[in-house]
Design an enzyme around this catalytic site. Structure first.
Site, PDB file in Angstrom:
ATOM      1  N   LYS A 272       0.730  -1.263  -0.084  1.00 15.94           N
ATOM      2  CA  LYS A 272      -0.150   0.048   0.035  1.00 15.94           C
ATOM      3  C   LYS A 272       0.893   1.389   0.144  1.00 15.94           C
ATOM      4  CE  LYS A 272      -3.843  -1.828   2.392  1.00 15.94           C
ATOM      5  NZ  LYS A 272      -4.870  -1.888   1.471  1.00 15.94           N
ATOM      6  N   ARG A 346     -10.319 -11.543   1.675  1.00 19.57           N
ATOM      7  CA  ARG A 346     -11.114 -12.660   1.089  1.00 19.57           C
ATOM      8  C   ARG A 346     -10.529 -13.897   1.228  1.00 19.57           C
ATOM      9  NH1 ARG A 346     -11.425  -9.594  -4.577  1.00 19.57           N
ATOM     10  NH2 ARG A 346     -11.550  -7.862  -3.016  1.00 19.57           N
TER      11      ARG A 346
END
Length: 490
Positions: A272, A346
């Site tokens: 990120k 996920r």
């Protein structure tokens, strides 16, 4: 702080701050309000004229009264339009009253709002939630924490007969929200997967829950390759947490709530950038909501069995970290080509959902700070809802309408899964830029076979940069009240 209902009329009340609510464009002095104005020498009418008060929601109009007055200060609260009345209106009004009392250093608050057909317990519950959530402050990490008793000592809901049970239940509910807030707000160096496991163990000891903590080796034996793929890059050990609340009576339903528990998300090798990494301690807000919900379940004891599932890990970078291009095998045998290590939540949820379905429950709800795309679609205040069953989705929407936590149902558009198909595995873990929150939900759906399931992408509302009606900037505790309301409705 003491909260209670009294049948006392506002014109007979004595205290530090009297707050009176008005509907927008219906600022009329009738009934008890007219009596108050008369007793206070026309102070309400004068304040309305001086501040051009119209009843719009927002900052209240406040004035100090004379030394001989039985009430030291008076505040007028705008409630908005009467045709938009809901419990949330009363909840926000109470929050505004509490903040006003705090800012004016009032010890005793009297709150008088327009009458409603809501049952007394329902109304007082909403008012109590608004007050306690608005007054909560997390000063754990300040050098001068100001650990002083709160100035506001007593709140009286005027003109209400009954409602004590609603106050009690709301206090229990808020305790779970505060637990979630404080878990999310704490630094990732303090709230690790081990911390979440210890919190679960503490809740189990306090309330008599069953708890199982699976270590890395246990997860390997269960084939949780997706979850453990994310955990490879972290020096802190992963923890797979399973809490079970079982009521004293035969349960009416068996349900599972699953929370994403990534205690810090660096993005992995798809690192990120600045502007996205600073608040990634909040990536376990789904897990925090599950733990907060269990704190409430232990107190309310509803007649349903509830499993709480959290696959807790950090998403970090070391020499063993998951690479783009790696292929992982989840515990249901499905293979995943990792094309984005920052689509890690996920992967942890995949194995958690497979585990939850094996418990043979009637429904599964997961909460996850899954995608930035959901914030793009719905903003900071609304969570996305995806579900394989209309009845389950409707139940969650009804619960949200009660708690004021906004959710919006989104489509499970099967065609969009085409972009996640892999030439070398069963699927990729991320699609393209388009419909990112939908493809994230479609990925999760691959790990549910037949159980009714709903996914809540809570990336926006679990954190507030500027604060909201119920509190200051930071963690909001979103999802705890929603989950509890849904469970109580079963």
């Amino acid at each position: 702080m003491e909260l209670l209902t009294v049948t006392t009329h506002p014109q007979d009340w004595i205290g530090d701050l009297l707050c009176i609510g008005f509907w927008q464009d219906q600022v009329e002095l009738v009934g008890d309000v007219a009596e108050v104005d008369s007793c206070l020498g026309g102070a309400i009418q004068e304040l309305i004229q001086e501040t051009e008060f119209k009843g719009k929601p927002g900052s209240p109009s406040v004035t100090r009264l004379g030394a001989g007055s039985p009430v030291k200060k008076l505040a007028l609260l705008g409630l908005g339009k009467a045709d938009t009345v809901s419990l949330e209106v009363y909840r926000k009004a109470a929050a505004t009253a509490a903040k006003t009392a705090k800012s004016h250093k009032s010890h005793r608050l009297g709150l008088h709002l327009p009458s409603t057909d809501q049952p007394a317990d329902t109304l007082t519950g909403a008012l109590t939630e608004g007050i306690l959530l608005a007054l909560h402050q997390d000063n754990r990490f300040k050098s001068d924490p100001e650990d002083k008793p709160p100035v506001l000592e007593r709140v009286e809901f005027l003109g209400i007969d009954g409602g004590a049970a609603g106050i009690d239940q709301a206090q229990q509910l808020v305790s779970g929200v505060i637990l979630a807030r404080e878990l999310v707000a704490a630094p990732a160096s303090l709230v690790t997967p081990t911390t979440l496991a210890e919190t679960a163990l503490s809740l189990a000891q306090t309330y008599g829950f069953n708890v199982t903590i699976l270590e890395r080796e246990d997860c390997e034996r269960l084939g949780m390759g997706a979850f453990l793929g994310v955990a490879r890059g972290a020096d802190t050990p992963p923890k797979f947490i399973h809490l079970t609340y079982t009521p004293a009576v035969p349960p009416q339903k068996h349900l599972a709530i699953v929370g994403k528990g990534v205690t810090f998300d660096s993005g992995g090798l798809n690192l990120k950038t600045q502007g996205g990494i600073e608040t990634m301690k909040m990536d376990m807000a789904g897990a925090a909501a599950v733990l907060g919900c269990f704190k409430v379940l232990g107190q309310l004891q509803p007649p349903v069995q509830v499993h709480g599932i959290i696959a807790a890990t950090e998403n970090m970078i070391n020499g063993q970290a998951m690479h783009p291009g790696d292929i992982l095998t989840a515990s249901n045998g499905k293979t995943i080509e990792v094309n984005n290590t920052d689509a890690e939540g996920r992967l942890t949820l995949a194995d958690a959902l497979v585990y939850a379905e094996k418990l043979a429950v009637d429904a599964i709800v997961d909460l996850a700070t899954l995608t930035g795309a959901c914030i793009v679609a719905l903003g900071d205040d609304i969570a996305g809802l995806w579900s394989s069953q209309d009845e389950l989705a409707q139940g969650l929407l009804q619960a949200a309408a009660v708690t004021g936590e906004k959710i919006w149902r989104m489509p499970l558009e099967e065609k969009y899964f085409e972009g996640m198909k892999s030439p070398i595995a069963d699927m990729k873990n991320a699609g393209g830029r388009s419909a990112g929150s939908i493809t994230g939900a479609l990925f999760l759906q691959q790990y549910i076979q037949k159980t009714p399931w709903a996914h809540l992408d809570v990336a926006g509302p679990v954190w507030s940069d500027k604060g909201n009606a119920y509190g200051g900037a930071g963690a909001t505790g979103f999802g705890v009240r929603l989950l509890v309301q849904w469970l109580l409705s079963q």
